[in-house]
Motif scaffolding. Structure first.
Motif, PDB file in Angstrom:
ATOM      1  N   TRP A 149      -0.701   4.150  -4.972  1.00 54.53           N
ATOM      2  CA  TRP A 149      -1.011   4.093  -3.634  1.00 54.53           C
ATOM      3  C   TRP A 149      -3.055   3.734  -4.055  1.00 54.53           C
ATOM      4  CZ3 TRP A 149      -1.208  10.056  -1.772  1.00 54.53           C
ATOM      5  CH2 TRP A 149      -2.353  10.027  -0.816  1.00 54.53           C
ATOM      6  N   ILE A 191      -0.407   0.670  -0.678  1.00 53.48           N
ATOM      7  CA  ILE A 191       0.514   1.471   0.349  1.00 53.48           C
ATOM      8  C   ILE A 191      -0.302   0.882   1.363  1.00 53.48           C
ATOM      9  CG2 ILE A 191       0.715   3.474   1.418  1.00 53.48           C
ATOM     10  CD1 ILE A 191       1.052   4.610  -0.967  1.00 53.48           C
ATOM     11  N   VAL A 218      -7.963   6.676  -1.396  1.00 50.94           N
ATOM     12  CA  VAL A 218      -7.277   6.898  -2.112  1.00 50.94           C
ATOM     13  C   VAL A 218      -7.032   7.665  -2.756  1.00 50.94           C
ATOM     14  CG1 VAL A 218      -7.281   3.970  -3.046  1.00 50.94           C
ATOM     15  CG2 VAL A 218      -9.246   5.486  -3.181  1.00 50.94           C
TER      16      VAL A 218
END
Length: 257
Positions: free
Chosen positions: A23, A28, A41
Motif C-alpha cells: 500500500w 494498491i 498511504v
C-alpha cells in the motif's frame, strides 16, 4: 511459546506488514487505478493521526462509549430473551422469533427514527446499538442453552435435580462459548451501528460524524485516520474479549487449538 503458536502470530503479522508495504509503495493505487488523494498511504494517515491526536481520542471515546453501552444493554436483553424462551418455551419462543426479526431492520432506516426519539446523539446511538446487538445475543444464547450433549438432561432428571441446578450447572456453562461468539460479533456490529448513527445525529462529534465531515470536504487523510482509530478500538476490544474467553471457557475444545 511453541513453534505452532508462534506461527499463528507471526504469519498474520507478516501478511499485515506486507500489505502495508504494498500500500505504501503504491501497489494498491496501481492495481485499482486510484489517485494518491483518493487513498492516502499509511504513513500519511499515521501523520494525520499524530497531528490531530487530541481530537481523534475525543471522537474515539464518544463513539466507543456509546457502542459499549449499547452492546452491554443489548447483550443483556438478548440473553434474557433467550433464557425466557428456554425456560418458558410456550410464551418465550415467539418473543425470540420477534427479536430475531430485528436483524432485518436496516441500520440506515433505524438511525433517523431513533434520532426523533432521543434528545441527544448519545441516546440515539445507544438505542441503535442495543437493537442491533440484542438479536445476535438472543439467537446465539438460545442455541447454547438448548444444544446440550445427548442424555445430559436425562441424567440430571434421573437425580431429580431442580430447575435452577439444570440451568446453572448444565445450560449456562454449555452456553458460554455461544455467548462469547455473540459478543465478538457484537463488537464489530456495535461499532458499525454507532458510527452509522452518528451520520444522522444532531451532534458534531464522534468518528462517524468526523468521517462524513472530512470526506465531504475531500480531506481524505483525516477521514481515513478516523477509520484507523475505529479499527484499533475494535481490535483492542476483540483482544480483551478473547483473553477473557480463554479464562472462562478454557475447558472448551475451541481453546485447545
Amino acid at each position: 511459546m511453541t513453534a505452532g503458536k508462534a506461527g499463528k502470530v507471526l504469519w498474520p503479522l507478516a501478511v499485515g506488514v506486507a500489505f502495508l508495504a504494498v500500500w505504501q509503495l503504491g501497489g494498491i493505487h496501481a492495481l485499482l487505478h486510484f489517485k494518491p488523494f483518493q487513498l492516502p498511504v499509511p504513513l500519511t494517515i499515521l501523520e494525520t493521526v499524530i497531528d490531530n491526536l487530541p481530537k481523534m481520542l475525543s471522537d474515539t471515546w464518544i463513539t466507543a462509549s456509546g457502542a459499549l453501552t449499547g452492546m452491554i444493554i443489548g447483550s443483556l436483553l438478548g440473553f434474557l430473551v433467550a433464557v425466557i424462551a428456554t425456560m418458558f418455551p410456550k410464551w418465550g419462543y415467539p418473543g425470540l422469533t420477534l427479536v430475531s426479526l430485528f436483524n432485518a431492520i436496516p441500520i440506515v432506516a433505524l438511525s433517523p427514527i431513533m434520532n426523533r426519539w432521543f434528545d441527544d446523539g448519545f441516546g440515539q446511538k445507544v438505542g441503535v446499538v442495543t437493537v442491533v446487538c440484542m438479536a445476535t445475543m438472543a439467537i446465539n444464547s438460545y442455541r447454547g442453552l438448548n444444544d446440550l450433549r445427548p442424555f445430559t438432561l436425562d441424567l440430571m432428571d434421573s437425580y431429580a435435580a431442580p430447575g435452577s441446578a439444570k440451568f446453572f450447572k448444565l445450560r449456562l456453562p454449555n452456553s458460554l462459548p455461544s455467548i462469547f461468539t455473540a459478543l465478538k460479533i457484537n463488537i464489530a456490529n456495535g461499532l458499525i451501528a454507532a458510527m452509522i448513527s452518528e451520520y444522522f445525529a444532531s451532534s458534531t462529534a464522534g468518528l462517524g460524524f468526523s468521517i462524513k465531515d472530512n470526506l465531504r470536504k475531500a480531506m481524505m487523510a483525516k477521514g481515513w485516520s478516523c477509520i484507523v482509530m475505529a479499527a484499533l478500538v475494535g481490535m483492542l476490544l476483540y483482544s480483551v474479549l478473547t483473553l477473557v474467553e480463554r479464562r472462562a471457557v478454557k475447558w472448551h475444545a475451541s481453546q485447545n487449538k
